[in-house]
Design a protein around this motif. Structure first.
Motif, PDB file in Angstrom:
ATOM      1  N   LEU A  26      73.233 -17.689  31.277  1.00 18.64           N
ATOM      2  CA  LEU A  26      72.724 -18.472  30.158  1.00 18.64           C
ATOM      3  C   LEU A  26      71.209 -18.356  30.039  1.00 18.64           C
ATOM      4  N   LEU A  27      70.516 -18.302  31.190  1.00 21.03           N
ATOM      5  CA  LEU A  27      69.057 -18.219  31.155  1.00 21.03           C
ATOM      6  C   LEU A  27      68.601 -16.894  30.554  1.00 21.03           C
ATOM      7  N   ARG A  28      69.257 -15.809  30.916  1.00 18.15           N
ATOM      8  CA  ARG A  28      68.883 -14.509  30.347  1.00 18.15           C
ATOM      9  C   ARG A  28      69.073 -14.504  28.827  1.00 18.15           C
ATOM     10  N   ALA A  29      70.166 -15.085  28.371  1.00 17.62           N
ATOM     11  CA  ALA A  29      70.420 -15.163  26.928  1.00 17.62           C
ATOM     12  C   ALA A  29      69.408 -16.089  26.249  1.00 17.62           C
ATOM     13  N   ALA A  30      69.090 -17.216  26.900  1.00 17.76           N
ATOM     14  CA  ALA A  30      68.155 -18.173  26.310  1.00 17.76           C
ATOM     15  C   ALA A  30      66.764 -17.580  26.167  1.00 17.76           C
ATOM     16  N   ARG A  31      66.336 -16.792  27.128  1.00 19.65           N
ATOM     17  CA  ARG A  31      64.996 -16.204  27.052  1.00 19.65           C
ATOM     18  C   ARG A  31      64.883 -15.212  25.904  1.00 19.65           C
ATOM     19  N   ARG A  32      65.967 -14.537  25.600  1.00 19.46           N
ATOM     20  CA  ARG A  32      65.939 -13.646  24.440  1.00 19.46           C
ATOM     21  C   ARG A  32      65.820 -14.453  23.154  1.00 19.46           C
ATOM     22  N   THR A  33      66.503 -15.605  23.119  1.00 20.06           N
ATOM     23  CA  THR A  33      66.464 -16.463  21.935  1.00 20.06           C
ATOM     24  C   THR A  33      65.092 -17.100  21.753  1.00 20.06           C
ATOM     25  N   ARG A  34      64.419 -17.455  22.845  1.00 23.95           N
ATOM     26  CA  ARG A  34      63.135 -18.159  22.769  1.00 23.95           C
ATOM     27  C   ARG A  34      62.026 -17.288  22.201  1.00 23.95           C
ATOM     28  N   VAL A  35      62.242 -15.986  22.143  1.00 23.64           N
ATOM     29  CA  VAL A  35      61.246 -15.096  21.537  1.00 23.64           C
ATOM     30  C   VAL A  35      60.978 -15.505  20.091  1.00 23.64           C
ATOM     31  N   ASP A  36      62.012 -15.989  19.399  1.00 24.71           N
ATOM     32  CA  ASP A  36      61.893 -16.367  18.002  1.00 24.71           C
ATOM     33  C   ASP A  36      61.708 -17.873  17.807  1.00 24.71           C
ATOM     34  N   TYR A  37      61.434 -18.595  18.891  1.00 22.01           N
ATOM     35  CA  TYR A  37      61.286 -20.049  18.794  1.00 22.01           C
ATOM     36  C   TYR A  37      60.055 -20.392  17.969  1.00 22.01           C
ATOM     37  N   VAL A  38      60.174 -21.403  17.111  1.00 24.28           N
ATOM     38  CA  VAL A  38      59.063 -21.805  16.249  1.00 24.28           C
ATOM     39  C   VAL A  38      58.129 -22.737  17.014  1.00 24.28           C
ATOM     40  N   GLY A  39      56.872 -22.325  17.181  1.00 25.81           N
ATOM     41  CA  GLY A  39      55.898 -23.156  17.873  1.00 25.81           C
ATOM     42  C   GLY A  39      56.041 -23.080  19.383  1.00 25.81           C
ATOM     43  N   THR A  40      55.575 -24.121  20.061  1.00 25.48           N
ATOM     44  CA  THR A  40      55.586 -24.183  21.521  1.00 25.48           C
ATOM     45  C   THR A  40      56.951 -24.646  22.029  1.00 25.48           C
ATOM     46  N   TRP A  41      57.485 -23.920  23.015  1.00 28.31           N
ATOM     47  CA  TRP A  41      58.750 -24.326  23.636  1.00 28.31           C
ATOM     48  C   TRP A  41      58.456 -25.208  24.842  1.00 28.31           C
ATOM     49  N   LEU A  42      59.105 -26.379  24.891  1.00 28.48           N
ATOM     50  CA  LEU A  42      59.031 -27.267  26.050  1.00 28.48           C
ATOM     51  C   LEU A  42      60.449 -27.572  26.530  1.00 28.48           C
ATOM     52  N   PRO A  43      60.623 -27.856  27.822  1.00 27.01           N
ATOM     53  CA  PRO A  43      61.951 -28.219  28.315  1.00 27.01           C
ATOM     54  C   PRO A  43      62.469 -29.491  27.641  1.00 27.01           C
ATOM     55  N   GLU A  44      63.772 -29.587  27.544  1.00 20.16           N
ATOM     56  CA  GLU A  44      64.390 -30.790  26.994  1.00 20.16           C
ATOM     57  C   GLU A  44      64.116 -31.976  27.915  1.00 20.16           C
ATOM     58  N   PRO A  45      63.550 -33.077  27.403  1.00 22.45           N
ATOM     59  CA  PRO A  45      63.272 -34.233  28.268  1.00 22.45           C
ATOM     60  C   PRO A  45      64.556 -34.954  28.667  1.00 22.45           C
ATOM     61  N   VAL A  46      64.573 -35.461  29.903  1.00 22.24           N
ATOM     62  CA  VAL A  46      65.740 -36.182  30.389  1.00 22.24           C
ATOM     63  C   VAL A  46      65.294 -37.445  31.117  1.00 22.24           C
ATOM     64  N   GLN A  47      66.103 -38.485  31.013  1.00 21.02           N
ATOM     65  CA  GLN A  47      65.868 -39.670  31.825  1.00 21.02           C
ATOM     66  C   GLN A  47      66.298 -39.358  33.252  1.00 21.02           C
TER      67      GLN A  47
END
Length: 296
Positions: free
Chosen positions: A67-88
């Motif tokens: 999943l991480l390898r696939a996600a990194r390919r997707t993040r190339v086209d991410y709009v703006g700054t990518w931050l991790p999803e916040p969690v409680q």
């Protein structure tokens, strides 16, 4: 699958989710990886599984790497700054282990892990954070122990014990939240300025779905000017302190009940704030909006 098998998996779910989240930086993807591991568990031959905990960790880690390898390919086209999803978050155990695990959930630390390759990231987390011995980590990753040691060594050289791994005492974090709130509601930033590092950076993630600064602001002057400019924009939001990513954070809620932002912080070795992280992407705020998912 028997009820006992189901109970055994559930006893490991929280730990697996915590591991998966640290590898992926996304709770949604982490829960998918854990659920995929559960499906694989239901189909496995129990007679050949000597160590269920090791088997589950292996299955989950390998799925996370895919999943991480696939996600990194997707993040190339991410709009703006990518931050991790916040969690409680809530961390169990001794004060020492709680501090270490809390630091390993911080937004700053998760961003630092982005420097690593997927296998370096998994090896580092398994050995350094979850204290798995090298032979077990090597087996999980399907590599020789010597290669595993090199993965951890390279990751340690990149991550080491930098400022991103420091966590300020809770009373100092509470002082920061009060100063941060004062800056947002009054426009006066003097109290906040005294708590900031000269190397402070502020990042915001809108994901193309919400208004956010496009690039990271760096330096105390730029960050304080921006914070002062938010007076009157965020002043009317409801302020809800929350434990997010292992530290004190805040949720800002609009009058209609919509969660508008989640804010977390990073600290340097002297306890000064060197990172402010503002999540505005509604997709990544969805679980916090619904009450959150607790990680350890």
């Amino acid at each position: 699958m028997t009820a006992a098998d189901d109970e055994l998996f559930e006893s490991h779910r929280r730990r697996l989710t915590g591991l998966a989240y640290r590898i992926l930086g996304s709770l949604a993807e982490a829960e998918d990886a854990v659920q995929d591991s559960f499906v694989k568990w239901t189909e496995a031959d129990r007679d050949v599984i000597d160590n269920p905990a090791a088997w589950l960790t292996t299955a989950c880690t390998r799925r996370c790497l895919d999943l991480l390898r696939a996600a990194r390919r997707t993040r190339v086209d991410y709009v703006g700054t990518w931050l991790p999803e916040p969690v409680q978050t809530v961390v169990d155990g001794t004060p020492e282990s709680s501090l270490e695990l809390s630091a390993s959930l911080s937004t700053a630390f998760l961003l630092l892990l982005e420097r690593l390759s997927p296998r370096e990231r998994a090896a580092y987390l398994l050995h350094e954070i979850f204290e798995q011995p090298y032979p077990e980590v090597a087996a999980i990753l399907g590599v020789q122990e010597a290669a595993c040691r090199k993965l951890v060594s390279r990751a340690r050289a990149a991550v080491g014990r930098p400022a991103a791994r420091y966590t300020a005492p809770l009373d100092r974090q509470d002082t920061l939240l009060a100063a941060f709130r004062g800056a947002l509601t009054s426009g006066r930033t003097e109290r906040l300025a005294a708590l900031l590092s000269d190397e402070i950076a502020l990042s915001a993630d809108g994901g193309g779905r919400a208004t956010a600064i496009a690039q990271t602001l760096r330096g105390k002057a730029a960050v304080l000017d921006f914070m002062g400019s938010l007076h009157g924009y965020w002043a009317n939001y409801e302020w809800r302190p929350a434990d997010i990513n292992g530290g004190r954070g805040v949720l800002l809620v609009a009058a209609d009940g919509t969660l508008a932002a989640a804010v977390t912080f990073g600290f340097d070795a002297n306890g000064r704030v060197d990172g402010i992280y503002v999540m505005r992407n509604p997709d990544k705020l969805a679980r916090l909006q619904a009450g959150g998912t607790t990680l350890s």
